[in-house]
Design an enzyme around this catalytic site. Structure first.
Site, mmCIF file in Angstrom:
data_model
loop_
_atom_site.group_PDB
_atom_site.id
_atom_site.type_symbol
_atom_site.label_atom_id
_atom_site.label_comp_id
_atom_site.label_asym_id
_atom_site.label_seq_id
_atom_site.Cartn_x
_atom_site.Cartn_y
_atom_site.Cartn_z
ATOM 1 N N GLY A 8 0.831 -1.214 0.000
ATOM 2 C CA GLY A 8 0.000 0.000 0.000
ATOM 3 C C GLY A 8 0.858 1.254 0.000
ATOM 4 O O GLY A 8 2.098 1.183 0.030
ATOM 5 N N GLN A 9 0.198 2.415 -0.031
ATOM 6 C CA GLN A 9 0.993 3.649 -0.134
ATOM 7 C C GLN A 9 1.793 3.915 1.153
ATOM 8 O O GLN A 9 2.974 4.265 1.090
ATOM 9 C CB GLN A 9 0.162 4.856 -0.546
ATOM 10 C CG GLN A 9 -1.042 5.159 0.314
ATOM 11 C CD GLN A 9 -1.692 6.490 -0.074
ATOM 12 O OE1 GLN A 9 -1.112 7.311 -0.778
ATOM 13 N NE2 GLN A 9 -2.904 6.716 0.409
ATOM 14 N N ASP A 30 -2.509 -12.389 3.886
ATOM 15 C CA ASP A 30 -3.860 -11.817 3.986
ATOM 16 C C ASP A 30 -4.184 -11.819 5.482
ATOM 17 O O ASP A 30 -4.419 -12.879 6.065
ATOM 18 C CB ASP A 30 -4.844 -12.682 3.188
ATOM 19 C CG ASP A 30 -6.270 -12.180 3.313
ATOM 20 O OD1 ASP A 30 -6.585 -11.461 4.292
ATOM 21 O OD2 ASP A 30 -7.090 -12.525 2.451
ATOM 22 N N THR A 52 -9.317 0.042 2.917
ATOM 23 C CA THR A 52 -9.336 1.506 2.878
ATOM 24 C C THR A 52 -10.378 2.065 1.908
ATOM 25 O O THR A 52 -10.401 3.270 1.665
ATOM 26 C CB THR A 52 -7.947 2.057 2.502
ATOM 27 O OG1 THR A 52 -7.533 1.453 1.268
ATOM 28 C CG2 THR A 52 -6.918 1.751 3.574
ATOM 29 N N TYR A 111 -16.596 2.357 7.497
ATOM 30 C CA TYR A 111 -15.126 2.357 7.526
ATOM 31 C C TYR A 111 -14.625 2.915 8.862
ATOM 32 O O TYR A 111 -13.755 2.318 9.508
ATOM 33 C CB TYR A 111 -14.587 3.187 6.359
ATOM 34 C CG TYR A 111 -13.106 3.496 6.457
ATOM 35 C CD1 TYR A 111 -12.144 2.523 6.164
ATOM 36 C CD2 TYR A 111 -12.657 4.761 6.836
ATOM 37 C CE1 TYR A 111 -10.785 2.813 6.263
ATOM 38 C CE2 TYR A 111 -11.299 5.051 6.924
ATOM 39 C CZ TYR A 111 -10.367 4.071 6.645
ATOM 40 O OH TYR A 111 -9.023 4.361 6.738
ATOM 41 N N TRP A 133 -5.944 11.844 5.459
ATOM 42 C CA TRP A 133 -5.813 12.287 4.067
ATOM 43 C C TRP A 133 -4.441 11.928 3.497
ATOM 44 O O TRP A 133 -3.705 12.785 2.996
ATOM 45 C CB TRP A 133 -6.060 13.802 3.969
ATOM 46 C CG TRP A 133 -7.438 14.275 4.312
ATOM 47 C CD1 TRP A 133 -8.359 13.662 5.116
ATOM 48 C CD2 TRP A 133 -8.053 15.499 3.877
ATOM 49 N NE1 TRP A 133 -9.496 14.425 5.203
ATOM 50 C CE2 TRP A 133 -9.335 15.556 4.456
ATOM 51 C CE3 TRP A 133 -7.642 16.554 3.072
ATOM 52 C CZ2 TRP A 133 -10.223 16.625 4.240
ATOM 53 C CZ3 TRP A 133 -8.521 17.616 2.858
ATOM 54 C CH2 TRP A 133 -9.785 17.651 3.430
HETATM 55 N N1 LIG Z 1 -5.577 6.708 2.875
HETATM 56 C C1 LIG Z 1 -5.909 7.588 3.811
HETATM 57 O O1 LIG Z 1 -6.292 8.733 3.511
HETATM 58 C C2 LIG Z 1 -5.796 7.234 5.261
HETATM 59 C C3 LIG Z 1 -6.106 8.203 6.224
HETATM 60 C C4 LIG Z 1 -5.963 7.882 7.574
HETATM 61 C C5 LIG Z 1 -5.551 6.611 7.935
HETATM 62 N N2 LIG Z 1 -5.295 5.684 6.983
HETATM 63 C C6 LIG Z 1 -4.862 4.362 7.424
HETATM 64 O O2 LIG Z 1 -3.490 4.208 7.103
HETATM 65 C C7 LIG Z 1 -3.217 2.840 6.799
HETATM 66 C C8 LIG Z 1 -2.538 2.734 5.446
HETATM 67 O O3 LIG Z 1 -3.429 3.239 4.450
HETATM 68 P P1 LIG Z 1 -2.979 3.473 2.947
HETATM 69 O O4 LIG Z 1 -3.442 4.811 2.559
HETATM 70 O O5 LIG Z 1 -1.550 3.078 2.760
HETATM 71 O O6 LIG Z 1 -3.920 2.413 2.223
HETATM 72 P P2 LIG Z 1 -3.686 1.536 0.927
HETATM 73 O O7 LIG Z 1 -2.745 2.222 -0.010
HETATM 74 O O8 LIG Z 1 -5.034 1.130 0.458
HETATM 75 O O9 LIG Z 1 -2.898 0.289 1.520
HETATM 76 C C9 LIG Z 1 -3.537 -0.701 2.268
HETATM 77 C C10 LIG Z 1 -2.850 -1.992 1.915
HETATM 78 O O10 LIG Z 1 -3.465 -3.036 2.668
HETATM 79 C C11 LIG Z 1 -3.651 -4.125 1.809
HETATM 80 N N3 LIG Z 1 -4.709 -4.991 2.262
HETATM 81 C C12 LIG Z 1 -6.053 -4.879 2.111
HETATM 82 N N4 LIG Z 1 -6.669 -5.935 2.649
HETATM 83 C C13 LIG Z 1 -5.692 -6.739 3.148
HETATM 84 C C14 LIG Z 1 -5.692 -7.979 3.815
HETATM 85 N N5 LIG Z 1 -6.836 -8.635 4.070
HETATM 86 N N6 LIG Z 1 -4.510 -8.523 4.184
HETATM 87 C C15 LIG Z 1 -3.340 -7.882 3.915
HETATM 88 N N7 LIG Z 1 -3.281 -6.708 3.278
HETATM 89 C C16 LIG Z 1 -4.446 -6.142 2.908
HETATM 90 C C17 LIG Z 1 -3.969 -3.513 0.465
HETATM 91 O O11 LIG Z 1 -3.757 -4.459 -0.558
HETATM 92 P P3 LIG Z 1 -4.625 -4.383 -1.927
HETATM 93 O O12 LIG Z 1 -4.280 -3.067 -2.536
HETATM 94 O O13 LIG Z 1 -4.151 -5.559 -2.676
HETATM 95 O O14 LIG Z 1 -6.055 -4.451 -1.486
HETATM 96 C C18 LIG Z 1 -2.982 -2.361 0.435
HETATM 97 O O15 LIG Z 1 -1.731 -2.782 -0.066
HETATM 98 C C19 LIG Z 1 -4.555 2.120 6.899
HETATM 99 O O16 LIG Z 1 -4.670 1.570 8.183
HETATM 100 C C20 LIG Z 1 -5.572 3.223 6.733
HETATM 101 O O17 LIG Z 1 -6.786 2.904 7.366
HETATM 102 C C21 LIG Z 1 -5.392 5.960 5.660
#
Ligand SMILES: NC(=O)c1ccc[n+]([C@@H]2O[C@H](COP(=O)([O-])OP(=O)(O)OC[C@H]3O[C@@H](n4cnc5c(N)ncnc54)[C@H](OP(=O)(O)O)[C@@H]3O)[C@@H](O)[C@H]2O)c1
Length: 258
Positions: A8-9, A30, A52, A111, A133
């Site tokens: 993920g990012q 997973d 997410t 969510y 964000w």
């Molecule tokens: N994005 C935001 O704006 C934001 C804001 C506040 C907090 N956060 C939190 O920050 C964290 C990182 O978010 P991010 O933005 O990096 O999200 P992201 O880019 O969507 O990365 C999440 C990663 O988790 C993987 N994933 C999903 N389901 C999974 C599973 N069952 N087992 C293992 N891996 C799994 C996804 O894989 P796939 O792509 O293959 O599904 C993806 O690589 C998360 O906890 C999120 O809730 C995010």
């Protein structure tokens, strides 16, 4: 050290910050399933794997909970101290000044509820890192979407009634290293400054030199399935690591993309 959700990012930024960590993508673990038997017990886990898809969670709240709550419980089962990345979406957004760690959460979306229950599943002794964000040079995020749309169109419509702090994943990853020297507990860790999505879009176009107008619309006009908090600026009332301003994060991200 173990990183989950390494594809993920945020996971990608954490891999760069902690190059010696064991970094597992979804294909490698997973987290909705128990840990692979071959996994050596880690000293600490940076748990970046999550569901997410905020709108998708409204259609499938159980699917979101299986990953964000059940998956976090599986990670906690490893028995190592855990850094759980949580979200501004645990708040309802009715406050008019920044949310601090002692403010009571009240999520308004499936969510947000799954992220809040995930905090509990992480357990005592975890670092609960609430950020907001997120954007970076990889994956799905607002900056990359605006760069694509800004290159294709003369005008984009962007919501101007949600306020938050866009946070660069590289800055959050560095802050995570500092946070590990603080005691476990809830920590609000976001970029300095805040803006609306429309202001953020205008800054992206200005910094990238794209000639694209921003037409402001309301959240109601956009009509997404999941409700979003109108005001979800987070600040720390503790000595959380300080991050650069979101505009600096934006420049750092654009530099990486160039
Ligand atoms: N994005 C935001 O704006 C934001 C804001 C506040 C907090 N956060 C939190 O920050 C964290 C990182 O978010 P991010 O933005 O990096 O999200 P992201 O880019 O969507 O990365 C999440 C990663 O988790 C993987 N994933 C999903 N389901 C999974 C599973 N069952 N087992 C293992 N891996 C799994 C996804 O894989 P796939 O792509 O293959 O599904 C993806 O690589 C998360 O906890 C999120 O809730 C995010």
């Amino acid at each position: 050290m173990l990183i989950t959700g390494a594809g993920g990012q945020l996971g990608t930024a954490l891999r760069e910050e902690f190059p010696d960590a064991v970094a597992l993508t979804r294909a490698e673990w997973d987290v909705a399933l128990p840990a692979p038997a071959s996994l050596k017990p880690p000293d600490v886990v940076l748990h970046a794997a999550a569901w997410t898809d905020v709108d998708g969670a409204e259609d499938d709240p159980q699917g979101a909970a299986a990953v964000n709550v059940g998956g976090t419980a599986n990670v906690a089962e490893l028995g190592a101290p855990l850094v759980y990345f949580s979200s501004d979406y645990v708040f309802d957004g009715h406050k008019h000044e920044p949310y601090v760690e002692s403010d009571g959460p009240n999520p308004i979306s499936a969510y947000g509820r799954s992220k809040l229950h995930g905090e509990a599943a992480a357990g005592d002794g975890s670092w609960i890192v609430r950020s907001s964000w997120l954007f970076g040079p990889t994956g799905h995020n607002f900056v990359r979407t605006m760069l694509r749309l800004g290159a294709e169109r003369d005008e984009v419509s962007v919501v101007d009634d949600q306020h938050g702090s866009p946070t660069y994943v590289g800055h959050l990853a560095s802050a995570t290293r500092e946070l590990l020297e603080r005691p476990p507990g809830i920590w609000h860790v976001t970029a300095e400054g805040d803006c609306t999505w429309a202001e953020f879009a205008a800054a992206i176009f200005a910094e990238a030199g794209l000639d694209c107008r921003v037409r402001t619309i309301t959240t109601a006009e956009l009509g997404r399935p999941a409700p979003r908090p109108a005001f979800s600026v987070l600040r720390s009332e503790k000595d959380a690591p300080a991050l650069p301003h979101w505009r600096e994060g934006l420049r750092a991200c654009l530099d990486r993309l160039a």
